[in-house]
Design a protein around this motif. Sequence first.
Motif, mmCIF file in Angstrom:
data_model
loop_
_atom_site.group_PDB
_atom_site.id
_atom_site.type_symbol
_atom_site.label_atom_id
_atom_site.label_comp_id
_atom_site.label_asym_id
_atom_site.label_seq_id
_atom_site.Cartn_x
_atom_site.Cartn_y
_atom_site.Cartn_z
ATOM 1 N N VAL A 198 0.688 -1.185 0.078
ATOM 2 C CA VAL A 198 0.071 -0.163 -0.125
ATOM 3 C C VAL A 198 0.709 1.475 -0.184
ATOM 4 O O VAL A 198 0.612 1.970 -1.321
ATOM 5 C CB VAL A 198 -0.773 -0.106 1.736
ATOM 6 C CG1 VAL A 198 -1.663 1.228 1.247
ATOM 7 C CG2 VAL A 198 -2.200 -0.960 1.285
ATOM 8 N N MET A 199 1.878 1.237 0.613
ATOM 9 C CA MET A 199 2.591 2.121 1.452
ATOM 10 C C MET A 199 3.537 3.175 0.008
ATOM 11 O O MET A 199 3.469 3.679 -1.045
ATOM 12 C CB MET A 199 3.500 2.065 2.037
ATOM 13 C CG MET A 199 4.708 3.415 2.424
ATOM 14 S SD MET A 199 5.750 2.581 3.721
ATOM 15 C CE MET A 199 6.685 1.589 3.205
ATOM 16 N N LEU A 200 4.163 1.776 -1.242
ATOM 17 C CA LEU A 200 4.919 1.735 -2.136
ATOM 18 C C LEU A 200 4.331 2.164 -3.182
ATOM 19 O O LEU A 200 4.314 3.221 -3.992
ATOM 20 C CB LEU A 200 6.027 0.440 -2.741
ATOM 21 C CG LEU A 200 6.870 0.137 -1.737
ATOM 22 C CD1 LEU A 200 7.607 -1.235 -1.842
ATOM 23 C CD2 LEU A 200 7.648 1.225 -0.914
ATOM 24 N N SER A 201 2.767 1.089 -3.371
ATOM 25 C CA SER A 201 1.879 2.008 -4.355
ATOM 26 C C SER A 201 1.626 3.766 -4.337
ATOM 27 O O SER A 201 1.387 3.749 -5.344
ATOM 28 C CB SER A 201 0.595 1.170 -4.167
ATOM 29 O OG SER A 201 0.930 -0.411 -4.447
ATOM 30 N N ALA A 202 0.805 4.059 -3.405
ATOM 31 C CA ALA A 202 1.202 5.202 -3.099
ATOM 32 C C ALA A 202 2.214 6.018 -3.209
ATOM 33 O O ALA A 202 2.135 6.899 -3.857
ATOM 34 C CB ALA A 202 0.155 5.882 -1.774
ATOM 35 N N LEU A 203 3.776 5.633 -2.834
ATOM 36 C CA LEU A 203 4.767 6.595 -3.381
ATOM 37 C C LEU A 203 5.124 6.659 -4.840
ATOM 38 O O LEU A 203 5.238 7.665 -5.736
ATOM 39 C CB LEU A 203 5.557 5.986 -3.035
ATOM 40 C CG LEU A 203 7.403 6.485 -2.523
ATOM 41 C CD1 LEU A 203 6.811 8.061 -1.620
ATOM 42 C CD2 LEU A 203 8.528 5.999 -1.913
ATOM 43 N N LEU A 204 4.916 5.819 -5.507
ATOM 44 C CA LEU A 204 5.061 5.386 -6.822
ATOM 45 C C LEU A 204 3.498 6.570 -7.896
ATOM 46 O O LEU A 204 4.237 6.677 -8.727
ATOM 47 C CB LEU A 204 5.088 3.874 -7.690
ATOM 48 C CG LEU A 204 6.372 3.083 -6.809
ATOM 49 C CD1 LEU A 204 6.265 1.558 -6.489
ATOM 50 C CD2 LEU A 204 7.050 3.882 -7.930
ATOM 51 N N GLN A 205 2.819 5.946 -7.099
ATOM 52 C CA GLN A 205 1.664 7.563 -7.822
ATOM 53 C C GLN A 205 2.201 8.647 -8.097
ATOM 54 O O GLN A 205 1.226 9.229 -8.625
ATOM 55 C CB GLN A 205 -0.293 7.470 -7.650
ATOM 56 C CG GLN A 205 -0.396 6.639 -6.752
ATOM 57 C CD GLN A 205 -2.062 5.045 -6.480
ATOM 58 O OE1 GLN A 205 -2.037 6.974 -5.762
ATOM 59 N NE2 GLN A 205 -2.029 4.528 -5.821
ATOM 60 N N THR A 206 2.913 8.866 -6.853
ATOM 61 C CA THR A 206 3.578 10.353 -7.273
ATOM 62 C C THR A 206 4.596 10.226 -8.396
ATOM 63 O O THR A 206 4.939 11.478 -9.420
ATOM 64 C CB THR A 206 4.895 11.052 -6.210
ATOM 65 O OG1 THR A 206 5.712 9.933 -5.752
ATOM 66 C CG2 THR A 206 3.586 10.888 -4.866
ATOM 67 N N LEU A 207 4.608 9.741 -9.023
ATOM 68 C CA LEU A 207 5.306 9.176 -10.935
ATOM 69 C C LEU A 207 4.281 8.843 -11.439
ATOM 70 O O LEU A 207 3.406 8.055 -10.964
ATOM 71 C CB LEU A 207 6.688 8.675 -10.347
ATOM 72 C CG LEU A 207 8.008 9.745 -9.949
ATOM 73 C CD1 LEU A 207 9.108 8.476 -10.028
ATOM 74 C CD2 LEU A 207 8.481 10.929 -10.339
ATOM 75 N N ALA A 208 5.012 9.240 -12.992
ATOM 76 C CA ALA A 208 3.939 8.511 -14.087
ATOM 77 C C ALA A 208 4.304 6.898 -14.304
ATOM 78 O O ALA A 208 5.111 6.838 -14.508
ATOM 79 C CB ALA A 208 4.004 9.231 -15.411
ATOM 80 N N CYS A 209 3.809 6.071 -13.589
ATOM 81 C CA CYS A 209 3.668 4.483 -13.946
ATOM 82 C C CYS A 209 2.584 3.775 -13.202
ATOM 83 O O CYS A 209 1.079 4.002 -13.271
ATOM 84 C CB CYS A 209 4.940 4.185 -13.035
ATOM 85 S SG CYS A 209 4.773 3.886 -11.346
ATOM 86 N N ASP A 210 2.326 1.979 -14.148
ATOM 87 C CA ASP A 210 1.476 1.403 -13.901
ATOM 88 C C ASP A 210 1.642 0.373 -12.860
ATOM 89 O O ASP A 210 3.044 -0.462 -12.451
ATOM 90 C CB ASP A 210 1.279 0.859 -14.583
ATOM 91 C CG ASP A 210 0.482 1.777 -15.696
ATOM 92 O OD1 ASP A 210 -0.501 2.894 -15.319
ATOM 93 O OD2 ASP A 210 0.844 1.711 -17.297
ATOM 94 N N VAL A 211 1.036 0.410 -11.850
ATOM 95 C CA VAL A 211 1.640 -0.529 -10.326
ATOM 96 C C VAL A 211 0.788 -1.883 -10.756
ATOM 97 O O VAL A 211 -0.688 -1.542 -11.034
ATOM 98 C CB VAL A 211 1.686 0.241 -8.868
ATOM 99 C CG1 VAL A 211 1.860 -0.541 -7.890
ATOM 100 C CG2 VAL A 211 2.884 1.060 -9.323
ATOM 101 N N GLU A 212 0.986 -2.641 -10.451
ATOM 102 C CA GLU A 212 0.820 -3.993 -11.040
ATOM 103 C C GLU A 212 0.484 -5.268 -9.078
ATOM 104 O O GLU A 212 2.384 -4.613 -8.522
ATOM 105 C CB GLU A 212 1.156 -5.001 -11.176
ATOM 106 C CG GLU A 212 0.072 -6.196 -11.494
ATOM 107 C CD GLU A 212 0.543 -7.050 -12.824
ATOM 108 O OE1 GLU A 212 0.434 -8.066 -12.945
ATOM 109 O OE2 GLU A 212 1.878 -7.329 -12.693
ATOM 110 N N ASP A 213 -0.038 -5.347 -8.351
ATOM 111 C CA ASP A 213 -0.190 -5.820 -6.641
ATOM 112 C C ASP A 213 0.091 -7.529 -7.483
ATOM 113 O O ASP A 213 -0.908 -7.632 -7.632
ATOM 114 C CB ASP A 213 -1.034 -5.317 -6.176
ATOM 115 C CG ASP A 213 -1.055 -6.250 -4.154
ATOM 116 O OD1 ASP A 213 0.155 -6.975 -4.353
ATOM 117 O OD2 ASP A 213 -1.826 -5.869 -3.881
ATOM 118 N N LEU A 214 1.154 -8.114 -6.748
ATOM 119 C CA LEU A 214 1.309 -9.740 -7.362
ATOM 120 C C LEU A 214 0.408 -10.346 -5.667
ATOM 121 O O LEU A 214 0.821 -11.742 -5.671
ATOM 122 C CB LEU A 214 2.399 -9.601 -7.767
ATOM 123 C CG LEU A 214 2.662 -9.862 -8.926
ATOM 124 C CD1 LEU A 214 4.186 -10.299 -9.380
ATOM 125 C CD2 LEU A 214 1.533 -9.972 -9.807
#
Length: 391
Positions: A200-216
């Motif tokens: 949850v924390m890393l996904s939110a951190l990555l949302q500050t940049l333009a990328c697509d995040v997948e939770d495995l």
Amino acid sequence: MSLLPVEEAQARLLALTEMLPTEQTPLADCVGRWTTANVMALRDQPFADLSAMDGYAVAAGAGPWRVTQESAAGGPLPPPLVSGEAARIFTGAPVPPGADSILIQENATRVEDYVSQSAGDPLLPGLHVRRRGSDFTEGDMLLSPKSLLGPAQLGLAALGGHGALPVRRKPRVSIIATGNELVAPGAPIPLGKIPSSNTVMLSALLQTLACDVEDLGIVADNLDAMTAAFDRARHADVIVSTGGASVGDHDLVRPAFEAAGGTLDFWKIRMRPGKPLIAGKLGETAFLGLPGNPVSAYVTATLFVLPLIRHLLGNPQVLPFISSAPLANPLGSAGDRDEYLRARLTREGAVALTAQDSAATKALAQADCLIVRKAHSPAAMPGETVSIIPL
């Protein structure tokens, strides 16, 4: 394997990957990305002489003028005026040829078809007129390569006639949380288990940049299960795992990564928190194995994951911005690793928080910066300047 200095580890990580290919992307999907080529104006802005106010378009001088036409934004281009004529005009409307000034309606008196100036300074040529091309003209460079695209830049590109821009493809990031002790956030928590917070924390951190995040999802401390998780993530540009990066009997991320065909580049960084960081390649996919403690995961993501994503996107400034501030409370001497201390900025300066354990997430949530201290730094007193990374 000796501990790698942070700066060397960052350089080696960035050298593992190339920037992603360029694609023409609709403006609405460009925010937070960087241009890869010059963006040139395809039109003049304004496209004609336009009124900056509601009122009357006239030839500068003394009236009265006879009102013979009207000009509104979005309407056809008006015909020319002859001497002594005026056009009723509205903000953003084209100024008729023959007019060079706008008599604003607050300063105008109209009687039937005639208007005269009743207040204000004498009219001068160009008053309240936005000249054609005064913002930019066709062929002007609007954005240079490696320009960060925010709201203002996207608005400029749209006015320049563009519906899409050349930017690098969004990185695909797969996140794997490892550990027998983890349960999904919000699920029942049996004794001995803890909620999984890192994804949850890393996904939110990555949302500050333009990328697509997948939770495995959560992967058990099992070599076969972890190896299979790496296989499922091969399509990503970056794989990020949390936990299992140290040297305990249940720390299986490194052997699972190698069993999946990954090649280790480096392991263990001279930093606190975050020493057991793993980096390598799985085919064309970059891999970063972060520690499991949330603070360690957050700090290493700030220093390594985010720079890697910026690099893939073509950001010319990939590493965290380092500023300085006066220290507001005393600090003891640093140990044999670079330290990243959770802190808050106040009027007195940077205050290092009391709780610095790598599992103390409450202090992380309270922090708005990290105080950076090099290994073996001497004790520091209030008022001394320290380096900080804003969070």
